[in-house]
Each structure stands twice: as structure tokens, then as C-alpha cells.
Scaffold this motif. Structure first.
Motif, PDB file in Angstrom:
ATOM      1  N   GLN A   1       0.818  -1.208   0.000  1.00 26.62           N
ATOM      2  CA  GLN A   1       0.000   0.000   0.000  1.00 26.62           C
ATOM      3  C   GLN A   1       0.856   1.264   0.000  1.00 26.62           C
ATOM      4  O   GLN A   1       0.423   2.323  -0.464  1.00 26.62           O
ATOM      5  N   ALA A   2       2.079   1.152   0.532  1.00 25.59           N
ATOM      6  CA  ALA A   2       3.018   2.279   0.619  1.00 25.59           C
ATOM      7  C   ALA A   2       2.378   3.496   1.300  1.00 25.59           C
ATOM      8  O   ALA A   2       2.282   4.578   0.713  1.00 25.59           O
ATOM      9  N   PRO A   3       1.944   3.343   2.545  1.00 26.43           N
ATOM     10  CA  PRO A   3       1.287   4.456   3.233  1.00 26.43           C
ATOM     11  C   PRO A   3       2.239   5.618   3.480  1.00 26.43           C
ATOM     12  O   PRO A   3       3.437   5.423   3.695  1.00 26.43           O
ATOM     13  N   THR A   4       1.693   6.812   3.445  1.00 27.60           N
ATOM     14  CA  THR A   4       2.501   8.009   3.720  1.00 27.60           C
ATOM     15  C   THR A   4       2.107   8.682   5.025  1.00 27.60           C
ATOM     16  O   THR A   4       2.932   9.346   5.645  1.00 27.60           O
ATOM     17  N   VAL A   5       0.859   8.523   5.448  1.00 24.50           N
ATOM     18  CA  VAL A   5       0.411   9.113   6.712  1.00 24.50           C
ATOM     19  C   VAL A   5      -0.211   8.017   7.582  1.00 24.50           C
ATOM     20  O   VAL A   5      -1.216   7.406   7.204  1.00 24.50           O
ATOM     21  N   CYS A   6       0.409   7.771   8.733  1.00 19.11           N
ATOM     22  CA  CYS A   6      -0.071   6.760   9.669  1.00 19.11           C
ATOM     23  C   CYS A   6      -0.290   7.416  11.020  1.00 19.11           C
ATOM     24  O   CYS A   6       0.534   8.226  11.456  1.00 19.11           O
TER      25      CYS A   6
ATOM     26  N   SER B   1       9.403   8.007   3.111  1.00 17.75           N
ATOM     27  CA  SER B   1       8.125   8.487   2.583  1.00 17.75           C
ATOM     28  C   SER B   1       6.974   8.422   3.580  1.00 17.75           C
ATOM     29  O   SER B   1       5.906   8.959   3.311  1.00 17.75           O
ATOM     30  N   ALA B   2       7.170   7.776   4.721  1.00 15.29           N
ATOM     31  CA  ALA B   2       6.072   7.586   5.670  1.00 15.29           C
ATOM     32  C   ALA B   2       6.224   8.479   6.893  1.00 15.29           C
ATOM     33  O   ALA B   2       7.321   8.649   7.433  1.00 15.29           O
ATOM     34  N   LEU B   3       5.112   9.039   7.335  1.00 16.82           N
ATOM     35  CA  LEU B   3       5.038   9.833   8.550  1.00 16.82           C
ATOM     36  C   LEU B   3       4.184   9.076   9.561  1.00 16.82           C
ATOM     37  O   LEU B   3       3.075   8.647   9.244  1.00 16.82           O
ATOM     38  N   VAL B   4       4.713   8.890  10.768  1.00 14.94           N
ATOM     39  CA  VAL B   4       3.973   8.226  11.832  1.00 14.94           C
ATOM     40  C   VAL B   4       3.647   9.253  12.914  1.00 14.94           C
ATOM     41  O   VAL B   4       4.549   9.785  13.572  1.00 14.94           O
ATOM     42  N   LEU B   5       2.366   9.538  13.079  1.00 11.76           N
ATOM     43  CA  LEU B   5       1.898  10.464  14.110  1.00 11.76           C
ATOM     44  C   LEU B   5       1.280   9.666  15.247  1.00 11.76           C
ATOM     45  O   LEU B   5       0.499   8.739  15.002  1.00 11.76           O
ATOM     46  N   SER B   6       1.619  10.009  16.465  1.00 14.98           N
ATOM     47  CA  SER B   6       1.087   9.315  17.642  1.00 14.98           C
ATOM     48  C   SER B   6       0.447  10.349  18.556  1.00 14.98           C
ATOM     49  O   SER B   6       1.056  11.375  18.849  1.00 14.98           O
ATOM     50  N   THR B   7      -0.774  10.077  18.998  1.00 14.31           N
ATOM     51  CA  THR B   7      -1.460  11.017  19.878  1.00 14.31           C
ATOM     52  C   THR B   7      -1.846  10.351  21.192  1.00 14.31           C
ATOM     53  O   THR B   7      -2.092   9.134  21.243  1.00 14.31           O
ATOM     54  N   ASP B   8      -1.897  11.135  22.239  1.00 15.59           N
ATOM     55  CA  ASP B   8      -2.363  10.654  23.535  1.00 15.59           C
ATOM     56  C   ASP B   8      -2.701  11.882  24.372  1.00 15.59           C
ATOM     57  O   ASP B   8      -2.062  12.925  24.230  1.00 15.59           O
TER      58      ASP B   8
END
Length: 217
Positions: A43-48, A70-77
Motif C-alpha cells: 500500500q506504501a502508506p505516507t500518513v499513519c 516516505s512515511a510519517l507516523v503520528l502518535s497522539t495521547d
């Protein structure tokens, strides 16, 4: 070759006492991602985005599967200690070259407009334990597990927005227990145009854990 589970040994520090440590629900979600690894990479994700990242174990694990260029990993809490723990977990494992960011917010509220329709991979291990409503968010620790009626009160705030958050071909992985009424969740998101299924289940003590996967066509 399977991916290793990210180290979270730094959680032994007192500043992380309020952070939810990896447990059976965490490992079940890791197994689901491992099983789908080839599909995710294709899938080649770019926004996770991982909502409620806690220790950061899942975000770090996902980051290991992605192209760091190419991928950005955003983590929220909503727990500031969890945001810090996630940052340290990602930095101390084999994903420090991945582009990532940790944000203290409920769900993705701080960036809803920018993320709308652009999330390729969305992950959520919600506070799913059935509790009185008054226990929700009563402490930082409780925010990780207290889910109110049917364990759904926090989750139900997010569900109406999921289809709008996902990009075309986007995936949503959700941890649930039987008391959360998984079939109801599947039907609810199907009405929003998402194809959902239960892809993995496991007994953990008295809890029957499952991973629901939804895909946006």
C-alpha cells in the motif's frame, strides 16, 4: 522474517508510572500488523496515525515496516507522559530514522482539518473496559482503560469520524472486547462505507480480545 517487539524498558522510570504498558491487547495488535505486513508495505502508506499511543510500542512496531523516506507516523495521547514515552520508544528502537511526531491531544483534534481524508493507516487500542461513566479520564491511568457504558463511550466519539479521516484504500485497526459489541461496530462503520471484518481474536484472562480491520474502498 518477523519483526521484533520494540523495547519499552524505559517505562520502568517513575516519570512513566501513568503510562499503559504493553499487554495482551498490544501484542494482539502487533500480530495483526505483522500478518498484514506485506499488504501494508504494498500500500506504501505516507500518513499513519496511532490514537492513544501509550508506551509507543505499536507506533514503533509499525514504523519498522514502513519506508522511512516516505512515511510519517503520528502518535497522539491525552497523557503527556505517554507522548514522552512514545517519543523515547521510537528513538530507542530500530525506527529512529522514521519521520514521526507525538502530539498531546484527544484523538486527532489538534489536526483534524489537515488530516481529513489523508490517513492511510489508523490504529486505536481504545479504553474499552466497561466502567461507570464517572471513571472516564478521572486519572491519567484511567484514560487508558476506562471506557464507560459497554466500554464504548470514548470509542463512540471517534467512530462517526473514521470514514472521513481515512484516505482512499485507508485501513483502520481497532482493538475491542466482546462487551464492546464488535458486530455493532462492524455494522455501524459499514453504513459509512467501510468494509470491516474481525481478523484476529485471543482470550486473555476473562477478556476475549479481537482486532477489527476496516478498509475504505
Amino acid at each position: 522474517m518477523g519483526l521484533s517487539t520494540p523495547s519499552t524498558s524505559h517505562l520502568s522510570q517513575s516519570k512513566y508510572d501513568s503510562v499503559y504498558e504493553p499487554a495482551e491487547d498490544t501484542y494482539l495488535l502487533l500480530d495483526a500488523l505483522e500478518n498484514d505486513r506485506s499488504q501494508i508495505q504494498e500500500q506504501a502508506p505516507t500518513v499513519c496515525v496511532e490514537i492513544g499511543s501509550g508506551s509507543g510500542c505499536v507506533s514503533a512496531f509499525l514504523a519498522q515496516t514502513l519506508d522511512p523516506h516516505s512515511a510519517l507516523v503520528l502518535s497522539t495521547d491525552i497523557n503527556p507522559a505517554a507522548a514522552l514515552a512514545t517519543q523515547e520508544t521510537i528513538a530507542s528502537n530500530d525506527c529512529s530514522n522514521c519521520v514521526s511526531d507525538q502530539i498531546r491531544t484527544r484523538f486527532t483534534q489538534a489536526m483534524d482539518s489537515r488530516l481529513r481524508g489523508s490517513i492511510d493507516i489508523l490504529l486505536f487500542n481504545p479504553p474499552y473496559v466497561v466502567t461507570p461513566t464517572k471513571e472516564i479520564d478521572v486519572t491519567s491511568e484511567a484514560s487508558a482503560w476506562a471506557g464507560g457504558k459497554h466500554g464504548r463511550e470514548v470509542l463512540d466519539l471517534l467512530l462517526p469520524n473514521v470514514a472521513h479521516m481515512l484516505a482512499p484504500r485507508g485501513r483502520f485497526y481497532l482493538v475491542v472486547i466482546e462487551q464492546n459489541k464488535p458486530d455493532d461496530i462492524l455494522e455501524l462503520l459499514q453504513r459509512d462505507g467501510l468494509l470491516g471484518e474481525r481478523i484476529l481474536s485471543r482470550k486473555a484472562g476473562r477478556e476475549h480480545l479481537s482486532i477489527l480491520r476496516f478498509m475504505k474502498e
